[in-house]
Design an enzyme around this catalytic site. Sequence first.
Site, PDB file in Angstrom:
ATOM      1  N   ASP A 196      10.314   4.355  -5.881  1.00  0.00           N
ATOM      2  CA  ASP A 196      10.892   3.997  -6.976  1.00  0.00           C
ATOM      3  C   ASP A 196      12.470   4.615  -6.870  1.00  0.00           C
ATOM      4  O   ASP A 196      12.951   5.649  -5.988  1.00  0.00           O
ATOM      5  CB  ASP A 196       9.986   5.458  -8.453  1.00  0.00           C
ATOM      6  N   GLU A 200      11.906   0.356  -3.822  1.00  0.00           N
ATOM      7  CA  GLU A 200      12.630   0.015  -4.400  1.00  0.00           C
ATOM      8  C   GLU A 200      14.083  -0.281  -3.893  1.00  0.00           C
ATOM      9  O   GLU A 200      14.595   1.044  -5.069  1.00  0.00           O
ATOM     10  CB  GLU A 200      12.696   0.541  -6.573  1.00  0.00           C
TER      11      GLU A 200
END
Length: 703
Positions: free
Chosen positions: A350, A386
């Site tokens: 993330d 990401e």
Amino acid sequence: MTTTGATLWRPDGCPPRGATYDGTGVTFALWAPLAERVEVCLLDPDGQERRVPLTEQTFGTWHTRVAGVGPGQRYGFRVHGPWDPHTGHRFNPAKLLVDPYARAITGDLVDHSAIFGHQVETGDDTVRDDRDSAPYVPTSVVVDPTFDWGDDRPPRVPWSDTVLYELHVRGYTMLHPDVPPELRGTYAGLAQPAVVNQLVDLGVTSIELLPVHHFVSEPLLRGRGLVNYWGYNTLGFFAPHAGYSASGTLGQQVTEFKQMVRAFHDAGLEVILDVVYNHTCEQDERGPTLSFRGIHNVGYYRLEGSGRHYRDLSGTGNTLNLRNPDVVRLVLDSLRYWVEEMHVDGFRFDLAAALARTDDEVDMAGPFLTAIGQDPVLSRVKLIAEPWDLGVDGYQVGAFPPPWSEWNDRFRDTVREFWLGSPDGVRDLASRLSGSSDLYRRRRPFASINYVTSHDGFTARDLVSYERKHNEANGEDNRDGPHDNRSTNYGVEGETDDSAIVDLRVRQVRNLLATLLLSTGVPMLLAGDERGRTQRGNNNAYCQDNPISWVDWSDQGPWSELRSTVATLLRIRREHPVFRRTHFFTGRLDESGRRRDVGWFGPWGGEMDEAAWHDPNARTLGMFLAGERVARQSEDGHPIHDDSFLLWLHAGAESVKVTLPGPPWALEYSVIFDTSASVPPRRYAAGTELELPGRCVVLLRAD
């Protein structure tokens, strides 16, 4: 194969961090280099606490062995040191702290002002609160690491063959009719044969789980009667989330998670974890003191100026300080634990750009990425970034080094715009179909994780049913969530009984899925899109632990037919390596000097010229994939030859006539897939004028 979790002590005599069980006792070790005193607190079932000082200190790590303690023991730490928020020090021994290396965590976070290190009632984060937080906070658990893995082996699916399926442990089975009610929403529920077999039958290869590191919900969110459903609010980087355990939370969650992984591996499915190392659940200086803040605040977090305030690159209030070698060690220890002890096959990171930052700049040669690239364990598993954060120059799509792959939001936006919006011609679409070499030319096509939907945003059904977000249930007056969704509703906002609109919506989802699954790169599906799952227009359902987020397994009428569409497309992809290329197209002529490995065609049947590529009104594109030119080799080193295919994508609302290219491309074609189900599935001679209905994808085999 049985794992014991045994970790070798270092030559300097410092034990492994965390709680290490040796059969007759436990050695507790905590990295707290600026602490003045550290105690481990052993908690009885009735809440009584026995404090044992950690008497040894080796290079900033406090440690001691406690005899007679074993698995299932609840514990926490109390750390003594200066309280000086203006210089970043927030030690407060009144607060019971979770072990950053805890293998299991139990208990709920209770809404009480004592969970804060400061006097929250006054609003002044510099005034210490001396009330005991123990009755209101989760606690660490000593775990028995032994587990019989049998002959478990990682599936090791090559990147080029990978099909990711993003799902939520709880939401996937909460409504599943073939999962016993007591197992729904748990690791054990996900491991049920009915669930595993459905995933295998669908044709995916790798299950990407939304965060399973133990997390808690923010106090403000709970105050609105909601929870952090997605789980991007980590408290423990080693502990499986206790709320997903059907068997107990005093270490049983660890065993249950391992059993789930073994069940997936037995079926040939990989397990990928979505991990959140960019921030923790402690928020900014106004947040609760649960672990890291009270142990070594200036080491664990990036601080602003003198140290009172936190640097926020994640939008959650804090950012983990991966400039500190010991924090890098924490993250790498965590990752290796999940690979070596929990047998997972890879990670999706993330806001990975935040992990790569040194000072203010994203540095792809910085300490974190360098450490992973050199690690003999982690460099061999799947790593997905990401590739952005909320800081300056945080958008880093295409910039991560090998062996990283990346979420490609350019693919998402281009494909949505082509089918649902007003695209500027077909140039960008061609780049996305062919692997996004403009972004990943220094790597391979599988560096691009192609997706149209993910947990963050509309589902596929909602993309074609809503033009506006409907996040009122989140309690933020619909202010949260993205405004730019590249979606449409075809005349009615939300659900409708108009069969013509429903049929068009279903077809458009087929078009989105076909584009995704026939493109070069690694496709990622959002769980439930193959069943027409809807979130009722909510594009930020992070706090909705209810049917808004759960997969609905009931018959959804025409939407349920999408499952067979996905299974068919994945079968085609699996059977034909021309759709799973390991190298980018070259565009060069073959040995005969007649045909290239890829050809681009306009409706007239001729190759696209400069004018056609720059036509902003173009809505039809043909892509010829030459199977005999697949840049791929078999295990014996010989080139793999495949069929050739002609893929037509037509986004216009009206039908269009296309001419099938003749020699040297092909002499004859056969229709093998059609999202409109209206093109006769027969053989067509080259040069035939074929009528495509409005908004369709048609795939033909070149014979």
